[in-house]
Design a protein around this motif. Sequence first.
Motif, PDB file in Angstrom:
ATOM      1  N   GLN A   1      -1.365  -3.345 -10.590  1.00  0.00           N
ATOM      2  CA  GLN A   1      -2.584  -4.012 -10.132  1.00  0.00           C
ATOM      3  C   GLN A   1      -2.470  -4.463  -8.678  1.00  0.00           C
ATOM      4  O   GLN A   1      -3.406  -4.304  -7.881  1.00  0.00           O
ATOM      5  N   LEU A   2      -1.322  -5.013  -8.290  1.00  0.00           N
ATOM      6  CA  LEU A   2      -1.114  -5.446  -6.900  1.00  0.00           C
ATOM      7  C   LEU A   2      -1.180  -4.255  -5.950  1.00  0.00           C
ATOM      8  O   LEU A   2      -1.779  -4.328  -4.872  1.00  0.00           O
ATOM      9  N   THR A   3      -0.575  -3.114  -6.367  1.00  0.00           N
ATOM     10  CA  THR A   3      -0.611  -1.920  -5.512  1.00  0.00           C
ATOM     11  C   THR A   3      -2.037  -1.414  -5.336  1.00  0.00           C
ATOM     12  O   THR A   3      -2.475  -1.081  -4.219  1.00  0.00           O
ATOM     13  N   TRP A   4      -2.757  -1.324  -6.442  1.00  0.00           N
ATOM     14  CA  TRP A   4      -4.141  -0.847  -6.369  1.00  0.00           C
ATOM     15  C   TRP A   4      -5.021  -1.786  -5.535  1.00  0.00           C
ATOM     16  O   TRP A   4      -5.835  -1.333  -4.723  1.00  0.00           O
ATOM     17  N   SER A   5      -4.838  -3.095  -5.702  1.00  0.00           N
ATOM     18  CA  SER A   5      -5.649  -4.061  -4.948  1.00  0.00           C
ATOM     19  C   SER A   5      -5.378  -3.974  -3.458  1.00  0.00           C
ATOM     20  O   SER A   5      -6.290  -4.070  -2.630  1.00  0.00           O
ATOM     21  N   SER A   6      -4.090  -3.795  -3.091  1.00  0.00           N
ATOM     22  CA  SER A   6      -3.765  -3.695  -1.667  1.00  0.00           C
ATOM     23  C   SER A   6      -4.363  -2.437  -1.052  1.00  0.00           C
ATOM     24  O   SER A   6      -4.807  -2.436   0.096  1.00  0.00           O
ATOM     25  N   ARG A   7      -4.404  -1.342  -1.817  1.00  0.00           N
ATOM     26  CA  ARG A   7      -5.030  -0.111  -1.329  1.00  0.00           C
ATOM     27  C   ARG A   7      -6.529  -0.295  -1.132  1.00  0.00           C
ATOM     28  O   ARG A   7      -7.098   0.148  -0.135  1.00  0.00           O
ATOM     29  N   LYS A   8      -7.181  -0.916  -2.107  1.00  0.00           N
ATOM     30  CA  LYS A   8      -8.627  -1.081  -2.039  1.00  0.00           C
ATOM     31  C   LYS A   8      -9.036  -2.023  -0.908  1.00  0.00           C
ATOM     32  O   LYS A   8     -10.081  -1.836  -0.280  1.00  0.00           O
ATOM     33  N   SER A   9      -8.200  -3.038  -0.653  1.00  0.00           N
ATOM     34  CA  SER A   9      -8.536  -4.003   0.403  1.00  0.00           C
ATOM     35  C   SER A   9      -8.267  -3.443   1.787  1.00  0.00           C
ATOM     36  O   SER A   9      -8.697  -4.008   2.786  1.00  0.00           O
ATOM     37  N   ASP A  10      -7.544  -2.322   1.886  1.00  0.00           N
ATOM     38  CA  ASP A  10      -7.212  -1.719   3.181  1.00  0.00           C
ATOM     39  C   ASP A  10      -7.937  -0.384   3.298  1.00  0.00           C
ATOM     40  O   ASP A  10      -7.340   0.666   3.458  1.00  0.00           O
ATOM     41  N   GLU A  11      -9.295  -0.441   3.184  1.00  0.00           N
ATOM     42  CA  GLU A  11     -10.099   0.778   3.173  1.00  0.00           C
ATOM     43  C   GLU A  11     -10.004   1.561   4.476  1.00  0.00           C
ATOM     44  O   GLU A  11     -10.207   2.764   4.523  1.00  0.00           O
ATOM     45  N   SER A  12      -9.682   0.845   5.591  1.00  0.00           N
ATOM     46  CA  SER A  12      -9.653   1.529   6.882  1.00  0.00           C
ATOM     47  C   SER A  12      -8.481   2.489   7.007  1.00  0.00           C
ATOM     48  O   SER A  12      -8.487   3.380   7.856  1.00  0.00           O
TER      49      SER A  12
ATOM     50  N   PRO B   1       0.807  -1.236   0.000  1.00  0.00           N
ATOM     51  CA  PRO B   1       0.000   0.000   0.000  1.00  0.00           C
ATOM     52  C   PRO B   1       0.828   1.268   0.000  1.00  0.00           C
ATOM     53  O   PRO B   1       0.319   2.341  -0.313  1.00  0.00           O
ATOM     54  N   LEU B   2       2.110   1.165   0.356  1.00  0.00           N
ATOM     55  CA  LEU B   2       2.947   2.355   0.435  1.00  0.00           C
ATOM     56  C   LEU B   2       3.578   2.739  -0.907  1.00  0.00           C
ATOM     57  O   LEU B   2       4.266   3.750  -0.999  1.00  0.00           O
ATOM     58  N   LEU B   3       3.367   1.929  -1.937  1.00  0.00           N
ATOM     59  CA  LEU B   3       3.876   2.259  -3.264  1.00  0.00           C
ATOM     60  C   LEU B   3       3.061   3.386  -3.871  1.00  0.00           C
ATOM     61  O   LEU B   3       1.834   3.445  -3.731  1.00  0.00           O
ATOM     62  N   SER B   4       3.710   4.294  -4.586  1.00  0.00           N
ATOM     63  CA  SER B   4       3.035   5.426  -5.223  1.00  0.00           C
ATOM     64  C   SER B   4       2.313   4.955  -6.478  1.00  0.00           C
ATOM     65  O   SER B   4       2.921   4.393  -7.405  1.00  0.00           O
ATOM     66  N   LEU B   5       0.996   5.183  -6.510  1.00  0.00           N
ATOM     67  CA  LEU B   5       0.221   4.819  -7.692  1.00  0.00           C
ATOM     68  C   LEU B   5       0.613   5.668  -8.895  1.00  0.00           C
ATOM     69  O   LEU B   5       0.591   5.204 -10.040  1.00  0.00           O
TER      70      LEU B   5
END
Length: 918
Positions: A722-733, A656-660
């Motif tokens: 895709q992995l970066t975006w998915s990790s962000r979306k799954s960590d909505e909190s 999640p810390l990767l820059s989109l």
Amino acid sequence: MDYLLSTLLFLLAMSSFNHVSSFASLPPYKDHCGSIVPESTATELTRNSFPFDDHHTGYFTGGDGIIDGGTSSYQYLILQPFSIRATEFSDLFKVEASVSLATSITYYYPVGNFSYGDRLRHGGQHRYRRRHVRFNLEGFWSESSGKVCMVGTGSGYSKEGKHLNLHVVFKLDNVFNVSTITTLVSGSLVSLSSQKDESFEPISVLMFPKRNYNYTLDSTEVANEFSSGTDTAKGGFSLNSLSFCSRPLSREIKGLQLEFSSECTSSKNCTPLSESSGQLPSLMSLKGIECSLDNNKHRLRVMVRLLNSSDYWVGQSFNPKNTLVGEGWWDEKKGMLCVVACKIMAKASSLAGSHVRDCSIRLTLRFPSTLSIRSTSTIVGQIWTNKSTHDTSYFKKIAFNNGEDARLGIFQAPKYEYSLLEKVKKSCPTQKPMKNKGKRYPDVYSYDLRFDMKVSESNKRVAWGNSYPFAIGDEVSSSGNSFSNTTVDVPEVKLNSTGGLFNISYKISLWFNSTNVSKSLLNQSSLSVMISAEGVYDVGAGTLCMVGCRGLISNSLIPTAHSVDCEIVVKFQLPPVDAKNGIFIKGSIESTRKSSDPLYFKTLELSSSAFYIEAAEKVVWRMDMETIMVLISTTLACAFVGLQIYHVKKHPNVLPLLSLVMMAILTLGHMVPLVVNFEALLAQNPKKKNFVFGTVGWLEVNEIAVRLITMVAFLLQFRLLQLTWSSRKSDESNKGLWLAERKASCVTLPLYAAGLLIALLLKSKRDGDILVITPVNQHHSSWENLKSYGGLVLDGFLLPQIILNLFSNMRENVLSCSFYFGTTFVRLLPHAYDLYRTHNYAQLDNGSYIYADPSADFYSTSWDIVIPLGGIAFAIIIFLQQRFGAHCVLPQKLRGSKVYEKVPVFAESEAEVETTNL
């Protein structure tokens, strides 16, 4: 094997059946030919000398309805006898043959002063094949009367595409066993169909018999007429090595230019043609009909065509009114061809009944052994008549030559004789041969001395042209294109004074695209100027200085012998072979006359890009090396992205810390080349092939390999995004990361916009395009500038990650060391290579750059230093942030206060994320 043999026998039987059936369905012979040649019963095959070859060629007119023709086509006929059978009568023979009618429509498009024909194939203009029709015929030939009459069938298509079954009768006259110059075989091909939609316009036929021909015009009296001619200079053509009949002289010589007497103002008493439209012909062709060796004497039957330039270059069907037929022989002592020509008389509407008369025309053709600046034609000749001036058939003597077309084919090259070298010494500054100071210039025999050029007058482009060496020393080019020698070690060439100076002669052609130029330089009848020049080439300095002569053509449209203006100085300065910058040929054409002289003209400035053969070889080697570098760089990019994917798989908490924004930039960097060059991924587009390198097949294969590896890199980079975006979306909190990403984007995007403006201004200032951008190249320049800035953004791909780290106060190893240092190396390596390329290769603008393409990034000496330093600085900042914290790169006063908040994790433990109020 038995099956194949049976199939073959069946096919042979069918072909035989078709051949027999085609004759079985012939129209009744008696009804259409019985009154011309009687019918008789055939007996056995005979070897009687039928006066036609196995494939005898003739000419025809007409045929509208079954074949495409017209004045723009070359129409010809082929008569092919199958069998000749004796009959009950000794002078009557049964003939089975085929007659084929064909047209070859030729379209000529102008290229400068020349025209090149491109034969149009059927289908491009017509849906059905209407340029070739074949008839199977059967009939009888009377040897005593010389008449042939045959009936037959054929098939064709109407203009609307309807299939036609054609029935015809074919008639010929003057078909004798023995023929002379007066024997012309004429005839007709007429449709027998009663239906209007299956009939066609009657066809007139004319043929020249070849077999058993007797030469009758060569006599002692005629030979004396050629001996008393004014042009008796010995030619330079020899028959010692090859037979006369194997030379192109026995086939056809085209494009001979006619020159009439200055007294000729109309066609009266100035042309050998029986009938004339009032305009004098300007061009001539000489075609060999038959060539033989008789009593140790070379003899030739010729056909001479006299045409206007407008008719000559667009093609013309056979017309006896502008055609002469004659007999010629080669005079070995004088080295010239002597021809006695006769006129062909025919009806206005038909070739039938054509006959030969008035053999009073004489023609000589020779190949000069010595050429000069005032006489560069390699073929010269004359046409005259032996009639008296009071005769109605009399005409004034006509000269002809091959003009500026100095190609000799396989003829021996003549010698060149210099006549203006003393004038060259006065017009060109005296210079001592320069010593080689590390610079090399084109060799005197190299192809590099040929070049096209732009012509400007008062800084305004007015024309284009080309130039090529016509002679070096006393050696004339054997083909008008190149010299037989490739090195300077040639004993025939004499140096002017020292080893660096060569006597040289040039041919310069200029084609003006506007009439707003000095009228005195233009020929009044055309927008072209041909200049012959001779002078000195200094190999040590790359300078050409010559005195030129241009033809002065009168305002009259009648082609007459013209005078020349030799008060012209032509200069060229060639760049060194190994030049890196400024590889342009500069030159000028100046008039040495006073400005008040009617023949004076303003100085013309000449310029041309010098793309030497040696440079081309180096460019090919460079392209090969660049292809390898692209393969290596793209493969390394795949490896570094793969290592980053492995790193996030091993440490999923850093995803999640990767820059989109950074991931998107890198993904687009691989995707855009694939989208732009998608067609090239499947197959090279032939319209985009480079003229010099378009035939290098292995280079195309390597380019496809590069794009395949680029696709692999794109897929890996897209997977990481895709992995970066998915990790962000799954960590909505974790809303803090989205907030940090938003803040980072608000800083990054304005920086990119400001950088785009500054970079474009700097690049425009460097290219000199800030105020001068034409509408033609404005779109192209904007696209190139956008591509260049895209490359600059890719070079600084770490900037979005650095800014995101500052807002999120990251302390994790988000990027693997191999990824950010390796990708930085891959992005900055082209700039290091560009520095090397700038100092070792000439700068070109021909689409030959495969690696470090100047249109895909900012490349110059300054940019090649600034961009790598910036990229390395970004990589060092990432290294420091991941080791000592994101704020370690900021001053102490700007690090701000630390705030900690608990973030629930789906695992049974809690993770503490540190955020900072900036």
